[in-house]
Design a protein around this motif. Structure first.
Motif, PDB file in Angstrom:
ATOM      1  N   VAL A 150       0.817  -1.212   0.000  1.00  0.00           N
ATOM      2  CA  VAL A 150       0.000   0.000   0.000  1.00  0.00           C
ATOM      3  C   VAL A 150       0.855   1.267   0.000  1.00  0.00           C
ATOM      4  N   ILE A 151       1.925   1.298   0.776  1.00  0.00           N
ATOM      5  CA  ILE A 151       2.786   2.484   0.781  1.00  0.00           C
ATOM      6  C   ILE A 151       3.511   2.641  -0.552  1.00  0.00           C
ATOM      7  N   PRO A 152       4.120   1.583  -1.096  1.00  0.00           N
ATOM      8  CA  PRO A 152       4.728   1.725  -2.429  1.00  0.00           C
ATOM      9  C   PRO A 152       3.740   2.183  -3.494  1.00  0.00           C
ATOM     10  N   SER A 153       2.465   1.805  -3.360  1.00  0.00           N
ATOM     11  CA  SER A 153       1.481   2.234  -4.365  1.00  0.00           C
ATOM     12  C   SER A 153       1.284   3.746  -4.333  1.00  0.00           C
ATOM     13  N   LEU A 154       1.422   4.370  -3.160  1.00  0.00           N
ATOM     14  CA  LEU A 154       1.369   5.826  -3.082  1.00  0.00           C
ATOM     15  C   LEU A 154       2.635   6.436  -3.673  1.00  0.00           C
ATOM     16  N   GLN A 155       3.761   5.842  -3.343  1.00  0.00           N
ATOM     17  CA  GLN A 155       5.035   6.378  -3.841  1.00  0.00           C
ATOM     18  C   GLN A 155       5.141   6.277  -5.348  1.00  0.00           C
ATOM     19  N   ALA A 156       4.476   5.274  -5.932  1.00  0.00           N
ATOM     20  CA  ALA A 156       4.494   5.101  -7.388  1.00  0.00           C
ATOM     21  C   ALA A 156       3.430   5.943  -8.082  1.00  0.00           C
ATOM     22  N   GLY A 157       2.601   6.633  -7.313  1.00  0.00           N
ATOM     23  CA  GLY A 157       1.556   7.451  -7.901  1.00  0.00           C
ATOM     24  C   GLY A 157       0.319   6.698  -8.326  1.00  0.00           C
ATOM     25  N   ASN A 158       0.199   5.433  -7.916  1.00  0.00           N
ATOM     26  CA  ASN A 158      -0.973   4.638  -8.298  1.00  0.00           C
ATOM     27  C   ASN A 158      -2.172   4.892  -7.399  1.00  0.00           C
ATOM     28  N   ASN A 159      -1.919   5.337  -6.179  1.00  0.00           N
ATOM     29  CA  ASN A 159      -2.990   5.689  -5.238  1.00  0.00           C
ATOM     30  C   ASN A 159      -2.630   6.987  -4.545  1.00  0.00           C
ATOM     31  N   ASP A 160      -3.653   7.642  -3.999  1.00  0.00           N
ATOM     32  CA  ASP A 160      -3.454   8.925  -3.329  1.00  0.00           C
ATOM     33  C   ASP A 160      -3.432   8.789  -1.811  1.00  0.00           C
ATOM     34  N   ILE A 161      -4.248   7.893  -1.273  1.00  0.00           N
ATOM     35  CA  ILE A 161      -4.312   7.701   0.170  1.00  0.00           C
ATOM     36  C   ILE A 161      -4.481   6.222   0.479  1.00  0.00           C
ATOM     37  N   ILE A 162      -4.214   5.866   1.741  1.00  0.00           N
ATOM     38  CA  ILE A 162      -4.393   4.498   2.229  1.00  0.00           C
ATOM     39  C   ILE A 162      -5.512   4.506   3.263  1.00  0.00           C
ATOM     40  N   MET A 163      -6.502   3.635   3.070  1.00  0.00           N
ATOM     41  CA  MET A 163      -7.522   3.399   4.095  1.00  0.00           C
ATOM     42  C   MET A 163      -7.600   1.896   4.281  1.00  0.00           C
ATOM     43  N   SER A 164      -6.790   1.381   5.210  1.00  0.00           N
ATOM     44  CA  SER A 164      -6.652  -0.059   5.346  1.00  0.00           C
ATOM     45  C   SER A 164      -6.319  -0.450   6.781  1.00  0.00           C
ATOM     46  N   ILE A 207      -5.849   7.215   8.239  1.00  0.00           N
ATOM     47  CA  ILE A 207      -5.717   7.361   6.791  1.00  0.00           C
ATOM     48  C   ILE A 207      -4.298   7.827   6.502  1.00  0.00           C
ATOM     49  N   GLY A 208      -3.563   7.057   5.695  1.00  0.00           N
ATOM     50  CA  GLY A 208      -2.179   7.388   5.384  1.00  0.00           C
ATOM     51  C   GLY A 208      -2.066   8.170   4.096  1.00  0.00           C
ATOM     52  N   ILE A 209      -1.311   9.278   4.149  1.00  0.00           N
ATOM     53  CA  ILE A 209      -1.108  10.156   2.996  1.00  0.00           C
ATOM     54  C   ILE A 209       0.364  10.541   2.964  1.00  0.00           C
ATOM     55  N   LEU A 210       0.964  10.584   1.795  1.00  0.00           N
ATOM     56  CA  LEU A 210       2.373  10.964   1.702  1.00  0.00           C
ATOM     57  C   LEU A 210       2.598  12.329   2.345  1.00  0.00           C
ATOM     58  N   LYS A 211       3.672  12.468   3.101  1.00  0.00           N
ATOM     59  CA  LYS A 211       3.930  13.685   3.864  1.00  0.00           C
ATOM     60  C   LYS A 211       3.945  14.940   2.995  1.00  0.00           C
ATOM     61  N   ALA A 212       4.411  14.781   1.761  1.00  0.00           N
ATOM     62  CA  ALA A 212       4.527  15.960   0.887  1.00  0.00           C
ATOM     63  C   ALA A 212       3.172  16.466   0.390  1.00  0.00           C
ATOM     64  N   ASP A 213       2.137  15.649   0.491  1.00  0.00           N
ATOM     65  CA  ASP A 213       0.818  16.018  -0.049  1.00  0.00           C
ATOM     66  C   ASP A 213       0.023  16.823   0.978  1.00  0.00           C
ATOM     67  N   THR A 214       0.549  17.990   1.332  1.00  0.00           N
ATOM     68  CA  THR A 214      -0.018  18.766   2.435  1.00  0.00           C
ATOM     69  C   THR A 214      -1.438  19.254   2.150  1.00  0.00           C
ATOM     70  N   GLU A 215      -1.729  19.623   0.902  1.00  0.00           N
ATOM     71  CA  GLU A 215      -3.089  20.074   0.583  1.00  0.00           C
ATOM     72  C   GLU A 215      -4.099  18.940   0.753  1.00  0.00           C
ATOM     73  N   LEU A 216      -3.725  17.755   0.290  1.00  0.00           N
ATOM     74  CA  LEU A 216      -4.625  16.613   0.414  1.00  0.00           C
ATOM     75  C   LEU A 216      -4.809  16.226   1.871  1.00  0.00           C
ATOM     76  N   ILE A 217      -3.738  16.279   2.654  1.00  0.00           N
ATOM     77  CA  ILE A 217      -3.831  15.993   4.090  1.00  0.00           C
ATOM     78  C   ILE A 217      -4.839  16.933   4.742  1.00  0.00           C
TER      79      ILE A 217
END
Length: 312
Positions: A118-132, A261-271
């Motif tokens: 799930v985390i690699p999928s965010l880093q690869a740009g395949n997903n935006d957030i994790i809800m798991s 809900i996990g979101i990449l740290k750099a995605d501050t607007e989405l957070i």
């Protein structure tokens, strides 16, 4: 609560008889998919809400342009996530995800993803957030920011009748415990102070495998979130296959932790958008209704905070 953790125990995906094939929900990502399928909205008796234009305005432009929020979710993990008879994603995470989409007035795409990816999928740009059901831990905070949505502990599942007499965490010393790989519990179980009789940790590819190992007698116990352990104990063989170890000193489970809900740290607007949308759902009571629908109201948070797992 529900999750995969970093304190003494981590909860991972719980299996169930609902193991169906299939992947993401209606919607998909991208403008074409959103236009073709329409919003992934609550149906039937699911909780619903209304859009807030002020919250929609907080979304990053690239999310608005894409037309959806892509969400990584490991299914099945009842009661957090599973499929119904129509192969629709249900449970706390999918239902809360659809509510967030409604509140933000944007489609959500629920994308089945193995927990260890799930985390690699965010880093690869395949997903935006994790809800798991992911535990908020200091280690994961090196990569993610968590908008925490549950708080609770973990439980030990043993065969019916508890033949090995497991009553506390320390009783796992000298026992074989099955866990899912890519979660923290294996490392933590191995780190328990058991003297000359350490825990033998059996790490398996999926949580279903870990649960099956217990059922087949290949392990003495299985560690899971309290709410998930309760679900499995109640539903497997009509409640006759497993017992939940109940420690009177830890009635809500061992070592409570936050999950979120996990979101990449750099995605501050989405957070910011997700945090404020979750707070709106808490304020109006829709969040609590989703918890109640899935029998996990005891694990509620009072407000939408970030990274509360740093000091636990």
């Amino acid at each position: 609560m529900i999750a995969r953790t970093t304190t003494l125990f981590s909860a991972t995906a719980i299996a169930a008889a609902l193991v169906l094939t299939g992947c993401s929900g209606a919607g998909g990502s991208g403008d074409d998919a959103a236009a073709a399928s329409g919003p992934n909205l609550p149906t039937g008796d699911e909780i619903s809400t209304t859009a807030d234009p002020a919250l929609t305005a907080l979304l990053p432009q690239e999310i608005i342009d894409k037309g959806s929020i892509d969400i990584a979710v490991d299914i099945p993990f009842p009661p957090m996530a599973m499929y119904d008879d129509a192969n629709r994603e249900i449970g706390f995470d999918p239902e809360l995800a659809r509510l967030l989409g409604q509140k933000l007035d944007i489609d959500v795409s629920l994308n089945k993803q193995a927990f260890d990816s799930v985390i690699p999928s965010l880093q690869a740009g395949n997903n935006d957030i994790i809800m798991s059901g992911m535990n908020d831990t200091p280690e994961r905070q090196e990569t993610l920011t968590f908008v925490d949505y549950t708080h609770g502990g973990f439980a030990i599942l043993v065969p019916a009748g508890n033949p090995n007499g497991v009553t506390t965490q320390t009783d796992l010393c000298g026992k074989t415990v099955s866990v899912q790989k890519a979660t923290v519990q294996g490392e933590l179980l191995r780190a328990m102070d058991c003297g000359s009789t350490p825990v033998t940790v059996t790490e398996l590819p999926s949580d279903l495998d870990a649960q099956t190992a217990l059922r087949a007698g290949k392990s003495d116990a299985y560690v899971a979130d309290a709410v998930v352990a309760e679900y499995v104990a109640a539903t497997t063989d009509d409640g006759k296959a497993f017992d939940v170890v109940r420690d009177p000193e830890n009635p809500a489970g061992f070592d409570p932790v936050y999950s979120g809900i996990g979101i990449l740290k750099a995605d501050t607007e989405l957070i910011d958008a997700i945090q404020q949308a979750l707070q709106a759902l808490i304020d109006e009571g829709a969040y609590q209704e989703v918890l109640e629908r899935n029998n996990i109201s005891a694990y509620a948070v009072e407000s939408a905070e970030v990274n509360q797992g740093a000091g636990q």
